[in-house]
Design an enzyme around this catalytic site. Structure first.
Site, PDB file in Angstrom:
ATOM      1  CG  ASN A   8      -2.212   1.236   1.705  1.00 47.66           C
ATOM      2  OD1 ASN A   8      -1.488   2.143   0.081  1.00 47.66           O
ATOM      3  ND2 ASN A   8      -2.855   1.099   2.699  1.00 47.66           N
ATOM      4  CE  LYS A  10      -0.337   3.632   4.528  1.00 44.49           C
ATOM      5  NZ  LYS A  10      -0.625   3.471   6.008  1.00 44.49           N
ATOM      6  CG  HIS A  86      -6.167   1.528   4.466  1.00 46.80           C
ATOM      7  ND1 HIS A  86      -6.020   2.199   5.773  1.00 46.80           N
ATOM      8  CD2 HIS A  86      -4.778   0.510   5.013  1.00 46.80           C
ATOM      9  CE1 HIS A  86      -4.562   2.716   5.734  1.00 46.80           C
ATOM     10  NE2 HIS A  86      -4.364   0.986   5.804  1.00 46.80           N
ATOM     11  CD  GLU A  88      -3.463   5.277   6.159  1.00 52.80           C
ATOM     12  OE1 GLU A  88      -3.522   5.284   5.310  1.00 52.80           O
ATOM     13  OE2 GLU A  88      -2.856   5.188   7.358  1.00 52.80           O
ATOM     14  CD  GLU A 148      -3.949  -2.336   7.202  1.00 54.44           C
ATOM     15  OE1 GLU A 148      -2.522  -3.172   6.694  1.00 54.44           O
ATOM     16  OE2 GLU A 148      -4.564  -1.992   6.681  1.00 54.44           O
ATOM     17  N   GLY A 154       1.761   2.427  10.763  1.00 56.04           N
ATOM     18  CA  GLY A 154       2.516   3.578  10.161  1.00 56.04           C
ATOM     19  C   GLY A 154       2.791   3.645  11.688  1.00 56.04           C
ATOM     20  CB  SER A 187       4.641  -1.436  12.382  1.00 55.38           C
ATOM     21  OG  SER A 187       4.272   0.273  12.479  1.00 55.38           O
TER      22      SER A 187
END
Ligand code: PGA
Length: 229
Positions: A8, A10, A86, A88, A148, A154, A187
């Site tokens: 990903n 991003k 996702h 985000e 996730e 992150g 991560s």
């Protein structure tokens, strides 16, 4: 089961050398590798021979959705899969469980593989959140589900491999299908990738930061190729 490694990228441009002949992002024997570039890069990355997925896409065929991408346009640009929900997108674009379900259903109809992202925030119950986010997700073996935990994305604080395995088992119980591929994300690095893939029900990885570094991503691909399930 063929493992799936999803990168990903991003809101970042494709890493330099992504289309080299020996690029770790290219399809490789015995392993599924999919890259999620920015929308503007989908067509060019797909044209280079790399398998691509959209980072998000709306189910409507067209319409007044400024700044969005339709599933049909993603497919036309060469995508074979799409990330759905996702964290985000849930956080910054207000995507609800209902909206994610609609994307998943429409993606299956459009012939794209949905990679459905689920996971709890810090302090939330994993079981409660996964049950809520997976409710109504169709029982379809073409799905991949990425566990996730939001606190691991992150942050450098990866989940324990045993927790990824526990989440994978829970997902299997909730969704009720025999062999969905269940990925771990949050991560992931070249150092910890093997420990997740060694867990019985973890069928791949969804990788953000480490996927932008070709040498590290290459090391993860080598690890995944050495594990057969
Ligand atoms: P990360 O991101 O690997 O940088 O934690 C994972 C993701 O957001 O899918």
């Amino acid at each position: 089961m063929t493992l799936l490694i999803a990168a990903n990228w991003k809101m970042n441009p494709p890493p330099v050398g992504f289309d080299d002949p020996q690029s770790p992002y290219r399809p490789t024997a015995g392993l599924d590798v999919i890259v999620c570039p920015m929308t503007v890069d989908l067509r060019r990355v797909a044209a280079s021979g790399v398998a691509v997925a959209a980072q998000a896409a709306r189910p409507e065929a067209s319409g007044a959705f400024t700044g969005d991408l339709s599933l049909a346009a993603a497919k036309d640009a060469g995508a074979m899969a799409v990330l759905c929900g996702h964290s985000e997108r849930r956080q910054h674009h207000g995507e609800t469980d209902e909206a994610v379900r609609a994307q998943v259903v429409a993606a299956l109809t459009a012939g794209l593989m949905p990679i459905v992202c689920v996971g709890e925030k810090d302090g939330e119950s994993r079981e409660e959140v996964l049950k809520r986010q997976l409710a109504g997700i169709p029982d379809d073996a073409r799905l991949a589900i990425a566990y996730e935990p939001v606190w691991a994305i992150g942050t450098g604080k990866a989940a324990a491999p045993a927790d990824a395995q526990a989440a994978a088992l829970l997902i299997r119980q909730v969704i009720g299908i025999g062999q969905p591929r269940i990925l771990y994300g949050g991560s992931v690095t070249a150092q910890n990738a093997a420990a997740y893939l060694a867990e019985a029900d973890v069928g791949g990885l969804l990788i953000g930061g480490a996927s932008l570094k070709p040498a590290e991503f290459s090391a993860i691909i080598a690890v995944a190729k050495s594990i057969s399930k």
